[in-house]
Enzyme design. Structure first.
Site, PDB file in Angstrom:
ATOM      1  N   ASN A  43     -11.844  -4.609  11.540  1.00 54.56           N
ATOM      2  CA  ASN A  43     -12.972  -3.703  11.789  1.00 54.56           C
ATOM      3  C   ASN A  43     -13.221  -3.604  13.291  1.00 54.56           C
ATOM      4  O   ASN A  43     -13.075  -4.587  14.040  1.00 54.56           O
ATOM      5  CB  ASN A  43     -14.228  -4.103  11.008  1.00 54.56           C
ATOM      6  N   GLU A  53     -16.218  -2.270  15.627  1.00 57.99           N
ATOM      7  CA  GLU A  53     -17.599  -1.772  15.629  1.00 57.99           C
ATOM      8  C   GLU A  53     -17.920  -1.029  16.917  1.00 57.99           C
ATOM      9  O   GLU A  53     -17.111  -0.978  17.844  1.00 57.99           O
ATOM     10  CB  GLU A  53     -18.553  -2.959  15.397  1.00 57.99           C
ATOM     11  N   CYS A  76     -13.773   0.509   9.586  1.00 54.34           N
ATOM     12  CA  CYS A  76     -13.491  -0.668   8.770  1.00 54.34           C
ATOM     13  C   CYS A  76     -12.024  -1.082   8.956  1.00 54.34           C
ATOM     14  O   CYS A  76     -11.187  -0.272   9.365  1.00 54.34           O
ATOM     15  CB  CYS A  76     -13.725  -0.369   7.300  1.00 54.34           C
ATOM     16  N   GLU A 114      -9.749  -1.593   6.729  1.00 54.11           N
ATOM     17  CA  GLU A 114      -8.832  -0.847   5.871  1.00 54.11           C
ATOM     18  C   GLU A 114      -8.431   0.484   6.510  1.00 54.11           C
ATOM     19  O   GLU A 114      -7.269   0.881   6.488  1.00 54.11           O
ATOM     20  CB  GLU A 114      -9.481  -0.566   4.507  1.00 54.11           C
ATOM     21  N   CYS A 150     -15.207  -0.708   1.135  1.00 56.06           N
ATOM     22  CA  CYS A 150     -16.410   0.124   1.013  1.00 56.06           C
ATOM     23  C   CYS A 150     -16.027   1.485   0.427  1.00 56.06           C
ATOM     24  O   CYS A 150     -14.842   1.833   0.320  1.00 56.06           O
ATOM     25  CB  CYS A 150     -17.089   0.290   2.371  1.00 56.06           C
ATOM     26  N   CYS A 177     -13.798   3.734   2.586  1.00 55.18           N
ATOM     27  CA  CYS A 177     -12.398   3.286   2.637  1.00 55.18           C
ATOM     28  C   CYS A 177     -11.676   3.577   1.325  1.00 55.18           C
ATOM     29  O   CYS A 177     -10.501   3.930   1.316  1.00 55.18           O
ATOM     30  CB  CYS A 177     -12.314   1.796   2.965  1.00 55.18           C
TER      31      CYS A 177
HETATM   32  N1  THU Z   1     -16.280  -3.667   6.795  1.00 53.82           N
HETATM   33  C1  THU Z   1     -14.909  -3.520   6.709  1.00 53.82           C
HETATM   34  O1  THU Z   1     -14.205  -3.612   7.717  1.00 53.82           O
HETATM   35  N2  THU Z   1     -14.376  -3.257   5.508  1.00 53.82           N
HETATM   36  C2  THU Z   1     -15.087  -3.173   4.344  1.00 53.82           C
HETATM   37  O2  THU Z   1     -14.527  -2.818   3.311  1.00 53.82           O
HETATM   38  C3  THU Z   1     -16.502  -3.517   4.319  1.00 53.82           C
HETATM   39  C4  THU Z   1     -17.152  -3.525   5.661  1.00 53.82           C
HETATM   40  C5  THU Z   1     -16.860  -3.952   8.104  1.00 53.82           C
HETATM   41  C6  THU Z   1     -17.649  -2.818   8.697  1.00 53.82           C
HETATM   42  C7  THU Z   1     -18.585  -3.556   9.627  1.00 53.82           C
HETATM   43  O3  THU Z   1     -17.923  -3.753  10.864  1.00 53.82           O
HETATM   44  C8  THU Z   1     -18.793  -4.899   8.962  1.00 53.82           C
HETATM   45  O4  THU Z   1     -17.761  -5.035   8.001  1.00 53.82           O
HETATM   46  C9  THU Z   1     -20.137  -5.072   8.295  1.00 53.82           C
HETATM   47  O5  THU Z   1     -20.372  -4.029   7.427  1.00 53.82           O
END
Ligand code: THU
Length: 193
Positions: free
Chosen positions: A92, A94, A103, A105, A141, A144
């Site tokens: 991920n 941010e 994310c 994925e 999520c 994704c």
């Molecule tokens: N996140 C992912 O990278 N993948 C997911 O499937 C769920 C959420 C990340 C996004 C964000 O940087 C952190 O997790 C908290 O939501």
């Protein structure tokens, strides 16, 4: 038998997409035949798929170390296996403005697509708070799931792992039933009633 098995295996996602064009009854019959041959294939392959899954999980765990997550401190890693065997990893990423966050994925998926690779078989996902060992399952999520469905279709295998020894897996069809994909836009998707 081997010829039929290989044909079924190679046809993969395109089989599922083309089945969507058939009327419900015929499609269900074809799915049953397909599942039968896939099952035989699993038995013949023995333990090899498990080792491949564990390798994918290990790569996702390594990718997680690169997570840029100063706001949530929730670190996620993903490893996506292409049909040709290549593996693309992602973490991920941010952003101070939150919305542009990617994310793990989608990071992995977009790396692959930018590399010209668009067909996939499995994705491993791992996530946990910074500094914690992987104690929880992280599932992709909704955004994704939609992004992965575009390329993986209903057949993509999603491995959600705590460790290489402790994981669950579900098909994309289970995670995103009635998924909206390319065949809907083309106007030829069959919908179950
Ligand atoms: N996140 C992912 O990278 N993948 C997911 O499937 C769920 C959420 C990340 C996004 C964000 O940087 C952190 O997790 C908290 O939501």
């Amino acid at each position: 038998m081997n010829n039929i098995k290989n044909m079924v295996k190679k046809s993969g996602t395109s089989f599922f997409w083309s089945m969507r064009l058939l009327p419900n009854a015929k499609r269900n019959a074809m799915y049953t035949i397909y599942a039968f041959f896939r099952h035989i294939d699993d038995i013949v392959d023995g333990n090899a798929p498990l080792e491949e899954k564990q390798e994918l999980i290990r790569m996702a765990l390594a990718a997680r170390e690169k997570a840029y997550a100063p706001y949530s401190n929730f670190m996620v890693g993903a490893a996506l296996r292409a049909k040709d065997g290549r593996i693309y990893t992602g973490c991920n990423v941010e952003n101070a403005s939150f919305t542009p966050t990617s994310c793990a994925e989608r990071t992995a998926l977009f790396k692959a697509v930018a590399d010209g690779v668009t067909e996939f078989t499995d994705i491993a996902v791992v996530g946990s708070r910074r500094g914690e060992v992987n104690e929880q399952i992280t599932s992709p999520c909704g955004v994704c799931r939609q992004a992965l469905f575009e390329f993986g279709g209903p057949e993509l295998n999603v491995i959600m792992a705590k460790t290489p020894e402790d994981f669950i897996e579900r098909s994309m069809d289970e995670l995103l039933p009635f998924g909206f994909g390319p065949s809907n836009v083309a106007g030829n998707a069959a919908v179950e009633k």
